[in-house]
Motif scaffolding. Sequence first.
Motif, PDB file in Angstrom:
ATOM      1  N   GLU A   1     -11.277  -0.295 -14.256  1.00 15.00           N
ATOM      2  CA  GLU A   1     -10.039   0.311 -13.752  1.00 15.00           C
ATOM      3  C   GLU A   1      -8.872   0.055 -14.693  1.00 15.00           C
ATOM      4  OE1 GLU A   1      -7.176   2.226 -11.395  1.00 15.00           O
ATOM      5  OE2 GLU A   1      -9.371   2.416 -11.541  1.00 15.00           O
TER       6      GLU A   1
ATOM      7  N   ALA B   1     -10.007 -15.066 -10.994  1.00 16.13           N
ATOM      8  CA  ALA B   1     -10.084 -14.494  -9.657  1.00 16.13           C
ATOM      9  C   ALA B   1      -9.985 -15.615  -8.627  1.00 16.13           C
ATOM     10  CB  ALA B   1     -11.387 -13.720  -9.477  1.00 16.13           C
TER      11      ALA B   1
ATOM     12  N   VAL C   1     -12.527  -3.273  -5.008  1.00 15.64           N
ATOM     13  CA  VAL C   1     -12.697  -4.728  -4.930  1.00 15.64           C
ATOM     14  C   VAL C   1     -12.328  -5.203  -3.519  1.00 15.64           C
ATOM     15  CG1 VAL C   1     -11.841  -6.943  -5.783  1.00 15.64           C
ATOM     16  CG2 VAL C   1     -12.266  -5.063  -7.377  1.00 15.64           C
TER      17      VAL C   1
ATOM     18  N   LEU D   1      -1.423  -7.916 -13.648  1.00 13.03           N
ATOM     19  CA  LEU D   1      -2.364  -8.421 -12.647  1.00 13.03           C
ATOM     20  C   LEU D   1      -1.903  -9.758 -12.077  1.00 13.03           C
ATOM     21  CD1 LEU D   1      -5.838  -7.497 -14.174  1.00 13.03           C
ATOM     22  CD2 LEU D   1      -4.856  -6.653 -12.031  1.00 13.03           C
TER      23      LEU D   1
ATOM     24  N   TYR E   1      -5.412 -12.197  -8.513  1.00 11.10           N
ATOM     25  CA  TYR E   1      -5.825 -12.351  -9.897  1.00 11.10           C
ATOM     26  C   TYR E   1      -4.723 -13.089 -10.659  1.00 11.10           C
ATOM     27  CZ  TYR E   1      -9.852  -9.123  -9.927  1.00 11.10           C
ATOM     28  OH  TYR E   1     -11.084  -8.528  -9.731  1.00 11.10           O
TER      29      TYR E   1
ATOM     30  N   VAL F   1      -4.711  -2.086  -7.948  1.00 11.73           N
ATOM     31  CA  VAL F   1      -5.892  -2.059  -8.817  1.00 11.73           C
ATOM     32  C   VAL F   1      -7.148  -2.377  -8.012  1.00 11.73           C
ATOM     33  CG1 VAL F   1      -7.042  -3.243 -10.738  1.00 11.73           C
ATOM     34  CG2 VAL F   1      -4.650  -2.546 -10.950  1.00 11.73           C
ATOM     35  N   ALA F   2      -7.060  -3.391  -7.154  1.00 10.56           N
ATOM     36  CA  ALA F   2      -8.220  -3.770  -6.342  1.00 10.56           C
ATOM     37  C   ALA F   2      -8.648  -2.619  -5.438  1.00 10.56           C
ATOM     38  CB  ALA F   2      -7.891  -5.011  -5.515  1.00 10.56           C
TER      39      ALA F   2
ATOM     40  N   ALA G   1     -10.317   0.065  -7.525  1.00 11.17           N
ATOM     41  CA  ALA G   1     -11.609  -0.351  -8.079  1.00 11.17           C
ATOM     42  C   ALA G   1     -12.639  -0.672  -7.004  1.00 11.17           C
ATOM     43  CB  ALA G   1     -11.410  -1.572  -8.984  1.00 11.17           C
TER      44      ALA G   1
ATOM     45  N   THR H   1     -12.886  -4.136 -12.015  1.00 16.74           N
ATOM     46  CA  THR H   1     -11.489  -4.329 -12.401  1.00 16.74           C
ATOM     47  C   THR H   1     -11.282  -4.020 -13.873  1.00 16.74           C
ATOM     48  OG1 THR H   1     -11.134  -6.000 -10.669  1.00 16.74           O
ATOM     49  CG2 THR H   1      -9.605  -6.006 -12.535  1.00 16.74           C
TER      50      THR H   1
ATOM     51  N   THR I   1      -1.718  -5.808  -8.461  1.00 17.25           N
ATOM     52  CA  THR I   1      -3.076  -6.317  -8.261  1.00 17.25           C
ATOM     53  C   THR I   1      -3.740  -5.641  -7.068  1.00 17.25           C
ATOM     54  OG1 THR I   1      -2.669  -8.461  -9.275  1.00 17.25           O
ATOM     55  CG2 THR I   1      -4.430  -8.360  -7.661  1.00 17.25           C
TER      56      THR I   1
ATOM     57  N   PHE J   1     -16.323  -7.397  -8.487  1.00 14.40           N
ATOM     58  CA  PHE J   1     -14.923  -7.728  -8.707  1.00 14.40           C
ATOM     59  C   PHE J   1     -14.523  -7.553 -10.175  1.00 14.40           C
ATOM     60  CE2 PHE J   1     -16.096  -9.654  -4.810  1.00 14.40           C
ATOM     61  CZ  PHE J   1     -14.961  -9.951  -4.073  1.00 14.40           C
TER      62      PHE J   1
END
Length: 426
Positions: free
Chosen positions: A256, A270, A115, A99, A284, A109-110, A113, A253, A106, A249
């Motif tokens: 995920e 964050a 985010v 991350l 992140y 993942v965002a 998820a 995360t 990152t 957020f």
Amino acid sequence: MRVLLVGGGGREHALASGIAASPLLRKLFCAPGNAGIATLAECIPIAAEDVAGLVAFARANAIDLMVVGPEAPLTLGLADACAEAGIACFGPSAAAAQLEGSKTFTKQVADAAGVPTAAWARFEDAGAARDYVRTQGAPIVVKADGLAAGKGVVVAASIAEAEAAIADIMEDRIHGPAGAAVVIEECLVGEEVSFFALCDGTHALAFGAAQDHKRAFDGDQGPNTGGMGAYSPAPAFTDAVRDEVMARFIEPTLAEMARRGAPFRGVLFAGLMLTPAGPKLIEYNVRFGDPECEALIPRLASDLLEALHAAATGGLAQTRLSWREDHSMVVVMATRGYPGAYGKGSVIHGLPVAARQPGVRIFHAGTVAQGGEMLANGGRVLAVQGSGATLHDARDAAYAAIDAIDWPEGFCRRDIGWRALHERKE
């Protein structure tokens, strides 16, 4: 508990101060530490990135908890090595540390998820990156994909500046292997806030927010740095915003990361932009910020060691944190020339007098004690923290201490907290 703290900067000095205050502590070691940390812990000459050496020391000295300050040893697998050795570790696995280790990871993942984050694209070819910038226009953000000690981000005001950043990162490799690829993002507008949450793989606990100052000089001028000052609480980061960030957020995360088989344990940092459309994720990080940590720890009324151990061992569901009502401001003193080339070995006078100023703590970041004198041994050298009933009082305390320090080779910004102080008309 017997604790090994890993790192040697201002962040680690702040963590050491909190850990040392815990009634749960039996013995504190720090590797490698610095001259300030040496007043609180036994410093061990093991480099922060020496994974095998750290684990061997922890085994030989019956360490109950390893607390990892910087990101590099985490990306190298220090937490994984601790798990194999049966040592509790505050910090994520190498898989979860991606991350911070990879901007691309990152972003993926965002997106998975849900985010909110800036629109982005990844490039391994400099020519393709330049073409994209010309198509998108400026302002635009260029980021080295890998670890670059907090200096791999360029907010380009023009296409020419963005193209120069691409050349520096990808072709000249000013950040080394971190520049094998770049992530290029839309430029978000708003107030930037650093938010921290303790995580145990399943649960998350809000740890607080701060606002920092990245530019080297007053008026937010000059090159980006690792951070020249910070303050907490951040007036723009209201309780409602905190709750939104936890729900939209941090918790998605964590879910995920668990789904990917890399549950996140440690502290999730964050970097947020509070835009007119709501908060959006900038990045992140997988460790406490520096100098944000130096602003947050003095405000914590709870037992820091208890909270870190709970995060490392899956106990956050039963953990609560309490905070002091006062405000905190940190001003970083750096060696002239930073973040570019700078000298080492200049003598710092006046620290004992400065430390006696009311409401002040001085955290060492890059110092070495030699021949009865305190010498500068890095770029960012001291983090001078002031506390007060208002942010104005905290600022006055920090700068009164700075004015008592005699160090001609050092410099600092004189406008830390300017935005919040202006808004509050203090």
